[in-house]
Design a protein around this motif. Structure first.
Motif, mmCIF file in Angstrom:
data_model
loop_
_atom_site.group_PDB
_atom_site.id
_atom_site.type_symbol
_atom_site.label_atom_id
_atom_site.label_comp_id
_atom_site.label_asym_id
_atom_site.label_seq_id
_atom_site.Cartn_x
_atom_site.Cartn_y
_atom_site.Cartn_z
ATOM 1 N N ARG A 361 -21.055 -69.883 -71.244
ATOM 2 C CA ARG A 361 -21.073 -69.970 -69.778
ATOM 3 C C ARG A 361 -20.495 -71.297 -69.299
ATOM 4 O O ARG A 361 -19.835 -71.372 -68.264
ATOM 5 C CB ARG A 361 -22.499 -69.775 -69.274
ATOM 6 N N VAL A 364 -16.810 -71.407 -68.770
ATOM 7 C CA VAL A 364 -16.330 -70.885 -67.478
ATOM 8 C C VAL A 364 -16.232 -72.045 -66.481
ATOM 9 O O VAL A 364 -15.275 -72.143 -65.710
ATOM 10 C CB VAL A 364 -17.260 -69.774 -66.936
ATOM 11 N N LEU A 365 -17.231 -72.925 -66.517
ATOM 12 C CA LEU A 365 -17.203 -74.083 -65.603
ATOM 13 C C LEU A 365 -15.971 -74.936 -65.883
ATOM 14 O O LEU A 365 -15.332 -75.452 -64.968
ATOM 15 C CB LEU A 365 -18.453 -74.941 -65.758
ATOM 16 N N LEU A 368 -13.074 -73.728 -64.291
ATOM 17 C CA LEU A 368 -13.095 -74.011 -62.843
ATOM 18 C C LEU A 368 -12.824 -75.495 -62.571
ATOM 19 O O LEU A 368 -12.934 -75.969 -61.447
ATOM 20 C CB LEU A 368 -14.440 -73.606 -62.232
ATOM 21 N N ARG B 147 -18.030 -70.938 -57.756
ATOM 22 C CA ARG B 147 -18.764 -71.979 -58.494
ATOM 23 C C ARG B 147 -20.238 -71.961 -58.103
ATOM 24 O O ARG B 147 -21.122 -72.117 -58.951
ATOM 25 C CB ARG B 147 -18.153 -73.371 -58.216
ATOM 26 N N TRP B 150 -22.239 -69.479 -60.002
ATOM 27 C CA TRP B 150 -22.624 -69.953 -61.343
ATOM 28 C C TRP B 150 -23.742 -70.987 -61.264
ATOM 29 O O TRP B 150 -24.373 -71.311 -62.265
ATOM 30 C CB TRP B 150 -21.412 -70.571 -62.067
ATOM 31 N N VAL B 164 -27.553 -68.035 -64.683
ATOM 32 C CA VAL B 164 -26.506 -67.072 -64.312
ATOM 33 C C VAL B 164 -25.722 -66.739 -65.577
ATOM 34 O O VAL B 164 -25.101 -67.613 -66.179
ATOM 35 C CB VAL B 164 -25.579 -67.659 -63.226
ATOM 36 N N GLU B 165 -25.753 -65.503 -65.974
ATOM 37 C CA GLU B 165 -25.125 -65.104 -67.235
ATOM 38 C C GLU B 165 -23.719 -64.573 -67.035
ATOM 39 O O GLU B 165 -22.905 -64.586 -67.946
ATOM 40 C CB GLU B 165 -25.997 -64.058 -67.935
#
Lengths: 400, 247
Positions: A361, A364-365, A368, B147, B150, B164-165
């Protein structure tokens, strides 16, 4: 901007970390239902647990110690580990005269404030005296208030006078100056006074349930500590019988004194997991105006105290109740720490895949455009090393 | 041509319990079994405001005070939630606790919560339909909303920490139909439903979430799995699934 999220797994054998009630001589451990679904039907197995409130209380106790060691302000209630959090006028009042700056701002016009308060006190005194059953105790109390406010008006150092008579002054200021609006405090001012005077209420939040109500959410969040799911059904809560004995001399009649007292303590045994989040950007900043209430250095010191308190709590395993006789056998087994720019929560360690999921996870950040640190202590690395790594990273980022 | 609506589908994993306080409360506290829309909005409002550097949680306006989440309310056309597993309401202590040092006269029960902890992994999926017109007029970009999704940290009270998956994004058009199947909660008004679920009265977030005392209420149907819904429906397809919008 910095946000810290920590997943903690700890083993606790024969613990009584969170007791909830007693029924006679039986002390019950906190338990929660564990839902087992079989053939579409729900069955419940009760497993031992620790509430988020219990963990939050322990964290705030550590925060008191760390704050004091850094010479940061902590209010009297919080110093005693009684986290009332300025819940009403009486608990707010002492904060008005603990520091010179706050005192001077709030009590700018002493003649007018004292005249207004004296008028209210005298009216109240007359009302009580004229009542059907005048209460002596109340009359004496009001007379003490009147004496204090007169001395306050005449005093060359009025703040010292209130500090010396802290308890009486808090009642007087709370009940007659704040409640009756002699001191007209805005929500902004109330928040500022509380934050300036107490690190615990700054970081742990408060709910001033008077008029106007002012709330500040806690900058940290703690989940329940629950048995790790894959082994939850092996978790036990088992009553342990204990007895206290007293020596009896021969002349004592049997049954006249309790020579033996038996009691049960329900102990839990489990591998627990919980999540702890800390929003470092909330510290020292108004939850009403978004403006900084404190200067940069003090905010940094408070952040340092917040992190050290977490470190200390985990490293020392000083959380939960009954540690003096039921200190759990075990300790922290795993820690996963994520530091991000904005809020992000590690997957709860009650799930076995929590480290892999969190790592995935976090990527993913990264996509971004966000920087992060993720460190885990599962094998050779000890929890203190992982926590230290996170603290060093935060220091490098200028968080404290 | 009507532009398609942007949606976010956020999969949340609870840390075991979700404490959703029902209002109004007396000495006997009560909890909601399912996540109300106000909580879904509040959950994303916190990281969204964080991204903007806005730390306000209470806004005082002419001696009235309201939640700062109200500031982002208009960014959402509709929000709803899907719950897998059947949460169970539980409170350990149901007797009144008594006085502390003779000073505190209030008596409270322990806080009940919804338990989502067991052999099966319970998940909560929140869907947000974004009002891009409002978004364009705000200080936020679409990336900020993603964002923020998340960054949801909790639902409801402070111990209700979630992670948050997954966040799925996409575009959908809103169509009218007479019948559909959905696992997501919907407004229970003039509809015929076949399947299991729970009715829950919640605050109507569209009337504002700043002050609950005068807020309007609405009844939502929370399906246990998927239910068949008939009536004059407005629906939106979010990924492989369908959500039913308010009539």
């Amino acid at each position: 901007m910095m946000f810290l999220s920590v997943g903690v797994r700890f083993e606790a054998n024969v613990e009584a970390l969170n007791m909830v009630e007693t029924a006679g001589n039986y002390g019950k451990h906190r338990r929660v239902p564990y839902l087992v679904e079989e053939d579409g039907k729900l069955k419940t197995v009760y497993v031992p647990a620790l509430s988020g409130e219990s963990l939050a209380h322990a964290y705030q106790e550590h925060l008191v110690m760390e704050a004091l060691s850094l010479n940061l302000p902590v209010c009297e209630d919080c110093k005693r580990h009684e986290f009332y959090k300025s819940m009403d006028e009486i608990h707010l009042a002492p904060k008005l005269f603990l520091s010179d700056t706050v005192f001077e701002e709030v009590f700018q016009d002493i003649p007018s404030i004292t005249t207004g308060t004296l008028k209210l006190l005298e009216e109240e005194l007359q009302k009580v005296k004229k009542g059907k059953n005048p209460k002596e105790e109340r009359i004496k109390q009001l007379e003490k208030y009147i004496e204090l406010i007169r001395n306050f008006r005449e005093s060359s150092n009025p703040r010292d006078l209130f500090v010396q008579n802290k308890s009486l002054a808090a009642q007087l200021v709370g009940d007659f100056m704040i409640k009756k609006k002699v001191l007209d405090l805005s929500p902004y001012k109330i928040e500022e006074i509380i934050i300036k005077n107490c690190v615990i209420e700054d970081i742990g939040g408060f709910m001033y349930a008077a008029s106007p109500p002012v709330r500040r959410s806690s900058a940290f969040q703690v989940s329940y500590a629950l048995p790790v799911k894959s082994v939850a059904l092996f978790a036990t809560s088992e009553p342990q019988l204990h007895a206290r004995h007293a020596q009896m001399d021969a002349s004592s009649k049997k049954g006249n004194a309790s020579e033996q007292m038996i009691y049960y303590v329900e102990t839990g045994t489990a591998l627990y997991g919980f999540t702890f989040n800390l929003d470092l950007n909330a510290i020292g900043v108004s939850a009403i105006t978004s403006e900084s209430i404190l200067d940069k250095d003090e905010i940094k010191s408070r952040r340092e105290a917040a992190l050290k308190a977490l470190f200390r709590m985990l490293s020392s395993a000083q959380f939960g109740a009954k540690l003096s006789r039921f200190f759990p056998v075990g300790g922290i087994t795993e820690v996963a720490v994520a530091v991000t720019e904005h809020p992000f929560v590690v997957t709860s360690p009650i799930y076995d895949d929590y480290i892999a999921r969190t790592e995935k996870r976090l990527k993913v950040l990264k996509s971004l455009g966000e920087k992060y640190l993720f460190t885990v202590a599962t094998g050779e690395k000890v929890p203190e090393e992982a926590l230290n790594e996170a603290m060093n990273y935060l220091r490098e980022q200028g968080a404290f | 041509m009507v532009p398609l609506t942007f949606f976010l589908k956020v999969t949340l994993r609870p840390t075991g319990v979700i404490a959703l306080r029902a209002l109004p409360q007396s000495k006997m506290r009560t909890a909601l079994r399912y996540v109300p829309p106000t909580t879904i909005v509040g959950a994303i409002a916190y990281p969204l405001l964080h991204i903007a550097g806005n730390r306000a949680e209470t806004v005082y306006d002419k001696k009235k005070f309201k939640s700062a989440a109200e500031e982002v309310l208009n960014l959402f056309d509709w929000v709803t939630v899907k719950t897998t597993g059947k949460p169970r309401l539980y409170g350990a202590l149901l007797k009144i606790n008594t006085v502390y040092r003779g000073k505190v006269q209030s008596a409270v029960t322990s806080f009940p919560f919804a338990v989502m902890y067991g052999t099966n992994d319970a998940t909560i999926t929140a869907v947000y339909l974004i009002n891009e017109e409002e978004l364009a007029g705000s200080t936020y970009r679409l990336e900020d909303i993603k964002r923020a999704a998340w960054g949801i940290t909790r639902l409801g009270s402070r111990e209700s920490v979630v992670s948050v998956e997954d966040v799925e994004t996409g575009r959908t058009d809103i169509v009218e139909t007479d019948v559909t199947e959905t696992p997501y909660a919907f407004l229970f008004k003039g509809l015929e439903v076949s399947g299991k679920g729970t009715l829950q009265s919640v605050v109507d977030w569209r009337s504002g979430i700043g002050d609950y005392s005068k807020a309007e209420r609405m009844v939502m149907f929370y399906p246990e799995e998927s239910v068949r819904v008939q009536g004059r429906l407005r629906i939106a397809r979010v990924g492989e699934e369908v959500i039913v919008l308010a009539p």
